[in-house]
Design a protein around this motif. Structure first.
Motif, PDB file in Angstrom:
ATOM      1  N   ILE A  33       2.309  38.324  36.174  1.00 52.46           N
ATOM      2  CA  ILE A  33       2.154  36.874  36.083  1.00 52.46           C
ATOM      3  C   ILE A  33       3.525  36.213  36.046  1.00 52.46           C
ATOM      4  N   ASN A  34       3.711  35.258  36.935  1.00 55.47           N
ATOM      5  CA  ASN A  34       4.964  34.504  36.979  1.00 55.47           C
ATOM      6  C   ASN A  34       4.756  33.137  36.347  1.00 55.47           C
ATOM      7  N   THR A  35       5.606  32.810  35.379  1.00 55.39           N
ATOM      8  CA  THR A  35       5.500  31.512  34.730  1.00 55.39           C
ATOM      9  C   THR A  35       6.175  30.417  35.541  1.00 55.39           C
ATOM     10  N   ILE A  59       0.504  33.028  39.721  1.00 49.74           N
ATOM     11  CA  ILE A  59       1.523  32.005  39.451  1.00 49.74           C
ATOM     12  C   ILE A  59       0.827  30.657  39.314  1.00 49.74           C
ATOM     13  N   ALA A  60       1.500  29.709  38.704  1.00 46.78           N
ATOM     14  CA  ALA A  60       0.948  28.366  38.538  1.00 46.78           C
ATOM     15  C   ALA A  60       0.682  27.724  39.893  1.00 46.78           C
ATOM     16  N   LYS A  61      -0.472  27.098  40.000  1.00 40.92           N
ATOM     17  CA  LYS A  61      -0.842  26.395  41.227  1.00 40.92           C
ATOM     18  C   LYS A  61       0.215  25.345  41.569  1.00 40.92           C
ATOM     19  N   ALA A  62       0.764  24.698  40.551  1.00 38.44           N
ATOM     20  CA  ALA A  62       1.754  23.636  40.751  1.00 38.44           C
ATOM     21  C   ALA A  62       3.036  24.133  41.400  1.00 38.44           C
ATOM     22  N   SER A  63       3.293  25.432  41.345  1.00 40.36           N
ATOM     23  CA  SER A  63       4.538  25.967  41.913  1.00 40.36           C
ATOM     24  C   SER A  63       4.548  25.903  43.434  1.00 40.36           C
ATOM     25  N   GLY A  64       3.364  25.920  44.042  1.00 33.07           N
ATOM     26  CA  GLY A  64       3.280  25.933  45.499  1.00 33.07           C
ATOM     27  C   GLY A  64       3.571  27.296  46.108  1.00 33.07           C
ATOM     28  N   ALA A  65       3.822  28.292  45.279  1.00 36.92           N
ATOM     29  CA  ALA A  65       4.150  29.633  45.760  1.00 36.92           C
ATOM     30  C   ALA A  65       2.881  30.412  46.095  1.00 36.92           C
ATOM     31  N   ALA A  66       3.036  31.442  46.907  1.00 34.22           N
ATOM     32  CA  ALA A  66       1.920  32.312  47.270  1.00 34.22           C
ATOM     33  C   ALA A  66       1.690  33.344  46.176  1.00 34.22           C
ATOM     34  N   ALA A  67       0.418  33.657  45.921  1.00 35.25           N
ATOM     35  CA  ALA A  67       0.045  34.689  44.943  1.00 35.25           C
ATOM     36  C   ALA A  67      -1.417  35.038  45.158  1.00 35.25           C
ATOM     37  N   ASP A  68      -1.816  36.175  44.613  1.00 37.84           N
ATOM     38  CA  ASP A  68      -3.220  36.567  44.696  1.00 37.84           C
ATOM     39  C   ASP A  68      -4.110  35.581  43.950  1.00 37.84           C
ATOM     40  N   GLU A  69      -3.617  35.097  42.821  1.00 37.92           N
ATOM     41  CA  GLU A  69      -4.359  34.116  42.032  1.00 37.92           C
ATOM     42  C   GLU A  69      -3.411  33.027  41.547  1.00 37.92           C
ATOM     43  N   PHE A  71      -3.104  29.668  38.763  1.00 39.34           N
ATOM     44  CA  PHE A  71      -3.692  29.182  37.518  1.00 39.34           C
ATOM     45  C   PHE A  71      -3.135  27.821  37.157  1.00 39.34           C
ATOM     46  N   GLU A  72      -3.827  27.172  36.232  1.00 42.50           N
ATOM     47  CA  GLU A  72      -3.424  25.866  35.721  1.00 42.50           C
ATOM     48  C   GLU A  72      -3.466  25.892  34.199  1.00 42.50           C
ATOM     49  N   HIS A  73      -2.926  24.841  33.592  1.00 38.45           N
ATOM     50  CA  HIS A  73      -2.949  24.689  32.143  1.00 38.45           C
ATOM     51  C   HIS A  73      -4.369  24.935  31.632  1.00 38.45           C
ATOM     52  N   GLY A  74      -4.498  25.745  30.589  1.00 37.96           N
ATOM     53  CA  GLY A  74      -5.788  26.013  29.990  1.00 37.96           C
ATOM     54  C   GLY A  74      -6.467  27.278  30.480  1.00 37.96           C
ATOM     55  N   HIS A  75      -5.960  27.852  31.583  1.00 39.04           N
ATOM     56  CA  HIS A  75      -6.558  29.104  32.077  1.00 39.04           C
ATOM     57  C   HIS A  75      -6.440  30.175  30.998  1.00 39.04           C
ATOM     58  N   VAL A  76      -7.431  31.045  30.907  1.00 39.03           N
ATOM     59  CA  VAL A  76      -7.413  32.116  29.915  1.00 39.03           C
ATOM     60  C   VAL A  76      -7.517  33.462  30.626  1.00 39.03           C
ATOM     61  N   TRP A  77      -6.575  34.348  30.326  1.00 38.35           N
ATOM     62  CA  TRP A  77      -6.618  35.725  30.815  1.00 38.35           C
ATOM     63  C   TRP A  77      -7.291  36.555  29.738  1.00 38.35           C
ATOM     64  N   ASN A  78      -8.276  37.361  30.129  1.00 43.54           N
ATOM     65  CA  ASN A  78      -8.974  38.247  29.200  1.00 43.54           C
ATOM     66  C   ASN A  78      -8.495  39.668  29.419  1.00 43.54           C
ATOM     67  N   LEU A  79      -8.031  40.287  28.366  1.00 43.18           N
ATOM     68  CA  LEU A  79      -7.575  41.673  28.403  1.00 43.18           C
ATOM     69  C   LEU A  79      -8.275  42.416  27.279  1.00 43.18           C
ATOM     70  N   GLY A  80      -9.387  43.030  27.604  1.00 36.59           N
ATOM     71  CA  GLY A  80     -10.158  43.681  26.558  1.00 36.59           C
ATOM     72  C   GLY A  80     -10.513  42.654  25.499  1.00 36.59           C
ATOM     73  N   PRO A  81     -10.219  42.930  24.238  1.00 35.26           N
ATOM     74  CA  PRO A  81     -10.563  41.989  23.173  1.00 35.26           C
ATOM     75  C   PRO A  81      -9.532  40.849  23.006  1.00 35.26           C
ATOM     76  N   HIS A  82      -8.476  40.870  23.798  1.00 32.19           N
ATOM     77  CA  HIS A  82      -7.397  39.888  23.665  1.00 32.19           C
ATOM     78  C   HIS A  82      -7.511  38.791  24.713  1.00 32.19           C
ATOM     79  N   LYS A  83      -7.017  37.621  24.355  1.00 37.36           N
ATOM     80  CA  LYS A  83      -6.996  36.479  25.270  1.00 37.36           C
ATOM     81  C   LYS A  83      -5.591  35.900  25.302  1.00 37.36           C
ATOM     82  N   LEU A  84      -5.169  35.501  26.489  1.00 38.32           N
ATOM     83  CA  LEU A  84      -3.869  34.869  26.672  1.00 38.32           C
ATOM     84  C   LEU A  84      -4.112  33.547  27.376  1.00 38.32           C
ATOM     85  N   ALA A  85      -3.817  32.446  26.685  1.00 39.14           N
ATOM     86  CA  ALA A  85      -4.064  31.117  27.227  1.00 39.14           C
ATOM     87  C   ALA A  85      -2.790  30.542  27.846  1.00 39.14           C
TER      88      ALA A  85
END
Length: 96
Positions: A33-35, A59-69, A71-85
């Motif tokens: 993930i690129n910030t 990468i953030a949608k606002a960056s205009g860069a290419a990526a597989d996915e 994201f925007e403010h508020g997106h949550v990544w789920n990793l097993g029992p952990h969450k990264l907002a």
């Protein structure tokens, strides 16, 4: 646990080390993930995708860069029992 992992703002200089560490620890690297869109991170993500089958870029949608996915403010990544907002903190690089 799921042994899923993400790497935030990878750099190309340590991509091989990071991929080897994930393998040694039994961690399935699911995302690099690129910030923000700086060359050192984008090339690091590209290197990890070549080294780690199934690893996706994000990468953030606002960056205009290419990526597989994108994201925007508020997106949550789920990793097993952990969450990264995602929290937008503009200022370091335009569009991030």
């Amino acid at each position: 646990g799921t042994k899923e992992g993400i790497l935030i703002d990878p750099v190309v200089e340590t991509a091989e080390r990071d991929a080897a560490l994930c393998k040694d620890l039994g961690v399935k690297l699911t995302y690099a993930i690129n910030t923000h869109c700086h060359a050192d991170h984008v090339t690091g993500t590209g290197a990890l995708k070549k080294l780690v089958p199934g690893c996706k870029s994000a990468i953030a949608k606002a960056s205009g860069a290419a990526a597989d996915e994108k994201f925007e403010h508020g997106h949550v990544w789920n990793l097993g029992p952990h969450k990264l907002a995602v929290r937008a903190t503009p200022g370091h690089t335009d569009g991030c």
